[in-house]
Design a protein around this motif. Structure first.
Motif, PDB file in Angstrom:
ATOM      1  N   LEU A 130       0.811  -1.220   0.000  1.00  0.00           N
ATOM      2  CA  LEU A 130       0.000   0.000   0.000  1.00  0.00           C
ATOM      3  C   LEU A 130       0.848   1.275   0.000  1.00  0.00           C
ATOM      4  CD1 LEU A 130      -2.690  -1.225   2.563  1.00  0.00           C
ATOM      5  CD2 LEU A 130      -3.104  -0.657   0.153  1.00  0.00           C
ATOM      6  N   GLY A 131       2.169   1.109  -0.028  1.00  0.00           N
ATOM      7  CA  GLY A 131       3.050   2.266  -0.142  1.00  0.00           C
ATOM      8  C   GLY A 131       3.436   2.930   1.161  1.00  0.00           C
ATOM      9  N   TRP A 132       3.209   2.232   2.285  1.00  0.00           N
ATOM     10  CA  TRP A 132       3.541   2.830   3.576  1.00  0.00           C
ATOM     11  C   TRP A 132       4.841   2.296   4.167  1.00  0.00           C
ATOM     12  CZ3 TRP A 132       1.160   6.332   7.104  1.00  0.00           C
ATOM     13  CH2 TRP A 132       0.131   7.073   6.517  1.00  0.00           C
ATOM     14  N   GLY A 133       5.472   1.379   3.507  1.00  0.00           N
ATOM     15  CA  GLY A 133       6.734   0.862   4.007  1.00  0.00           C
ATOM     16  C   GLY A 133       7.615   0.482   2.836  1.00  0.00           C
ATOM     17  N   ALA A 134       8.935   0.503   3.058  1.00  0.00           N
ATOM     18  CA  ALA A 134       9.861   0.136   1.991  1.00  0.00           C
ATOM     19  C   ALA A 134       9.968  -1.385   1.871  1.00  0.00           C
ATOM     20  CB  ALA A 134      11.229   0.741   2.273  1.00  0.00           C
ATOM     21  N   ARG A 135      10.005  -2.061   3.028  1.00  0.00           N
ATOM     22  CA  ARG A 135      10.050  -3.523   3.055  1.00  0.00           C
ATOM     23  C   ARG A 135       9.802  -3.959   4.498  1.00  0.00           C
ATOM     24  NH1 ARG A 135      15.197  -1.936   3.586  1.00  0.00           N
ATOM     25  NH2 ARG A 135      16.451  -2.947   5.195  1.00  0.00           N
ATOM     26  N   VAL A 136       9.653  -5.249   4.650  1.00  0.00           N
ATOM     27  CA  VAL A 136       9.511  -5.814   5.988  1.00  0.00           C
ATOM     28  C   VAL A 136      10.837  -6.478   6.340  1.00  0.00           C
ATOM     29  CG1 VAL A 136       8.261  -7.447   7.438  1.00  0.00           C
ATOM     30  CG2 VAL A 136       7.039  -6.157   5.671  1.00  0.00           C
ATOM     31  N   ALA A 137      11.481  -5.995   7.386  1.00  0.00           N
ATOM     32  CA  ALA A 137      12.763  -6.566   7.807  1.00  0.00           C
ATOM     33  C   ALA A 137      12.512  -7.607   8.889  1.00  0.00           C
ATOM     34  CB  ALA A 137      13.681  -5.462   8.339  1.00  0.00           C
ATOM     35  N   ARG A 138      13.032  -8.820   8.643  1.00  0.00           N
ATOM     36  CA  ARG A 138      12.901  -9.916   9.614  1.00  0.00           C
ATOM     37  C   ARG A 138      14.275 -10.117  10.245  1.00  0.00           C
ATOM     38  NH1 ARG A 138      12.044 -14.328   6.481  1.00  0.00           N
ATOM     39  NH2 ARG A 138      10.555 -15.464   7.757  1.00  0.00           N
ATOM     40  N   LEU A 139      14.322 -10.082  11.557  1.00  0.00           N
ATOM     41  CA  LEU A 139      15.603 -10.043  12.248  1.00  0.00           C
ATOM     42  C   LEU A 139      15.837 -11.303  13.085  1.00  0.00           C
ATOM     43  CD1 LEU A 139      15.458  -6.346  13.581  1.00  0.00           C
ATOM     44  CD2 LEU A 139      15.979  -7.161  11.279  1.00  0.00           C
ATOM     45  N   VAL A 140      17.109 -11.712  13.080  1.00  0.00           N
ATOM     46  CA  VAL A 140      17.527 -12.851  13.910  1.00  0.00           C
ATOM     47  C   VAL A 140      18.701 -12.393  14.777  1.00  0.00           C
ATOM     48  CG1 VAL A 140      16.802 -14.595  12.240  1.00  0.00           C
ATOM     49  CG2 VAL A 140      19.126 -13.686  12.137  1.00  0.00           C
ATOM     50  N   ARG A 141      18.941 -13.120  15.843  1.00  0.00           N
ATOM     51  CA  ARG A 141      20.133 -12.871  16.660  1.00  0.00           C
ATOM     52  C   ARG A 141      21.320 -13.499  15.934  1.00  0.00           C
ATOM     53  NH1 ARG A 141      19.025  -8.945  20.241  1.00  0.00           N
ATOM     54  NH2 ARG A 141      17.108  -9.354  21.381  1.00  0.00           N
ATOM     55  N   ALA A 142      22.281 -12.651  15.562  1.00  0.00           N
ATOM     56  CA  ALA A 142      23.343 -13.126  14.682  1.00  0.00           C
ATOM     57  C   ALA A 142      24.553 -13.674  15.420  1.00  0.00           C
ATOM     58  CB  ALA A 142      23.773 -11.994  13.755  1.00  0.00           C
ATOM     59  N   ASP A 143      24.724 -13.311  16.680  1.00  0.00           N
ATOM     60  CA  ASP A 143      25.908 -13.779  17.391  1.00  0.00           C
ATOM     61  C   ASP A 143      25.643 -13.784  18.895  1.00  0.00           C
ATOM     62  OD1 ASP A 143      26.108 -11.118  18.271  1.00  0.00           O
ATOM     63  OD2 ASP A 143      27.437 -10.591  16.610  1.00  0.00           O
ATOM     64  N   ALA A 144      26.677 -14.160  19.626  1.00  0.00           N
ATOM     65  CA  ALA A 144      26.521 -14.294  21.076  1.00  0.00           C
ATOM     66  C   ALA A 144      26.252 -12.961  21.761  1.00  0.00           C
ATOM     67  CB  ALA A 144      27.781 -14.931  21.666  1.00  0.00           C
ATOM     68  N   HIS A 145      26.573 -11.873  21.065  1.00  0.00           N
ATOM     69  CA  HIS A 145      26.324 -10.551  21.641  1.00  0.00           C
ATOM     70  C   HIS A 145      24.893 -10.084  21.420  1.00  0.00           C
ATOM     71  CE1 HIS A 145      30.588 -10.213  22.434  1.00  0.00           C
ATOM     72  NE2 HIS A 145      30.855 -10.475  21.164  1.00  0.00           N
ATOM     73  N   GLY A 146      24.145 -10.893  20.688  1.00  0.00           N
ATOM     74  CA  GLY A 146      22.746 -10.546  20.469  1.00  0.00           C
ATOM     75  C   GLY A 146      22.518  -9.570  19.347  1.00  0.00           C
ATOM     76  N   ARG A 147      23.519  -9.390  18.495  1.00  0.00           N
ATOM     77  CA  ARG A 147      23.362  -8.461  17.369  1.00  0.00           C
ATOM     78  C   ARG A 147      22.178  -8.886  16.494  1.00  0.00           C
ATOM     79  NH1 ARG A 147      25.715  -8.283  12.330  1.00  0.00           N
ATOM     80  NH2 ARG A 147      26.814 -10.208  12.757  1.00  0.00           N
ATOM     81  N   LEU A 148      21.340  -7.911  16.154  1.00  0.00           N
ATOM     82  CA  LEU A 148      20.148  -8.201  15.357  1.00  0.00           C
ATOM     83  C   LEU A 148      20.456  -7.974  13.879  1.00  0.00           C
ATOM     84  CD1 LEU A 148      17.412  -6.511  17.560  1.00  0.00           C
ATOM     85  CD2 LEU A 148      17.551  -8.935  16.992  1.00  0.00           C
ATOM     86  N   GLU A 149      20.382  -9.042  13.118  1.00  0.00           N
ATOM     87  CA  GLU A 149      20.728  -8.986  11.699  1.00  0.00           C
ATOM     88  C   GLU A 149      19.502  -9.342  10.864  1.00  0.00           C
ATOM     89  OE1 GLU A 149      24.719 -10.553   9.993  1.00  0.00           O
ATOM     90  OE2 GLU A 149      23.248 -12.140   9.698  1.00  0.00           O
TER      91      GLU A 149
END
Lengths: 143, 143
Positions: A118-137
């Motif tokens: 509908l033109g209200w967002g560029a995309r939907v970002a789905r995030l996972v924990r990428a490493d032991a520090h909890g970085r969200l990728e």
């Protein structure tokens, strides 16, 4: 792969404040930032509004820490509710989805995708924990 | 002739046990707020502008100031305030799930609906009082 998703963010269109603007009486919408120039060179999403550079994206979190985020979901679903065309089957299904109080992960992804269409967002970002520090990728649809 | 009510606010019980005014500090999300200043009520941002700059640091207002969650403001629904109130009500079992088990939100309440929910929250000790406001000489005051 869905089981690993800990956050879903509807990425704001550059220059568009619709998803992240202030509401009446200064309600403040939750925000996440896609950092691009980190010290270790790794991109990551972080909670809050920390945009320093033009290429860094902001988004509306609708799922966070493994659960739906009420403040984000309510903003997204209200926008969707206002845009949905009740004269079509797809519109009626979107209205039904936009009335849900406690959405599932699939619900937030579906509504986010509808807002992108509908033109209200560029995309939907789905995030996972990428490493032991909890970085969200961010992960792609292909995982 | 009684003054027309154009705003309905709900003041949290001491300590905000229901979370009517709670902020998500990580993601920066917060509900709309109305502030009592000099006998009249103003939206959070407008109230901040009335204060001296050195008293305003962008942080949520001190709780020593009277704050309230606006559900209806200037003759219209405050979606974010209403959504917050419904979520608090649901947590306290004041909203029943649908037959399929899903909790659904009411998107278009009347001013009577929002006032009723506010009164129910007072009855459940989630809120301390309901504030009804009329516009008198340009100010929002209790008639």
């Amino acid at each position: 792969m869905s089981a690993d998703i800990v956050a879903v963010v509807i990425v704001s269109i550059t220059g568009g404040g619709g998803l992240l603007g202030f509401g009446p009486c200064h309600s403040r919408r939750p925000c996440a930032t896609h950092l691009q120039r980190t010290s270790d060179g790794l991109r990551q999403w972080v909670p809050g509004r920390y945009r320093l550079f033009p290429e860094e994206e902001l988004g509306l979190p609708v799922w966070w820490d493994g659960g739906f985020l009420p403040e984000g979901w309510d903003v997204a679903r209200r926008i969707a509710y206002g845009l949905a065309d009740s004269n079509t089957q797809a519109g009626r299904e979107l209205i039904e989805l936009a009335m849900v109080m406690r959405p599932t992960l699939e619900d937030v992804e579906e509504l986010g995708a509808a807002l992108v269409v509908l033109g209200w967002g560029a995309r939907v970002a789905r995030l996972v924990r990428a490493d032991a520090h909890g970085r969200l990728e961010e992960v792609s649809d292909a995982g | 002739m009684p003054a027309e009510i154009v705003a309905v606010l709900v003041v949290s019980a001491e300590g905000d046990p229901g979370g009517l005014q709670a902020w998500n500090r990580d993601l920066g999300g917060g509900p709309p707020l109305a502030v009592l200043l000099d006998g009249g009520w103003a939206g959070y941002h407008a109230a901040a502008q009335q204060q001296a700059a050195d008293q305003w640091d962008g942080e949520p207002w001190e709780m020593s100031t009277t704050l309230a969650l606006p559900l209806w403001w200037d003759g219209a629904l405050v979606p974010e305030g209403w959504d917050r109130a419904q979520r608090v009500a649901a947590r306290h079992g004041l909203i029943a799930p649908r037959r399929d088990g899903r909790l659904m939100l009411d998107a278009h309440p009347s001013i009577h609906d929002v006032a009723l929910l506010a009164h129910v929250m007072v009855g459940k000790c989630i809120a301390s009082r309901v504030v009804r406001l009329a516009r008198v000489d340009g100010r929002l005051v209790e008639p």
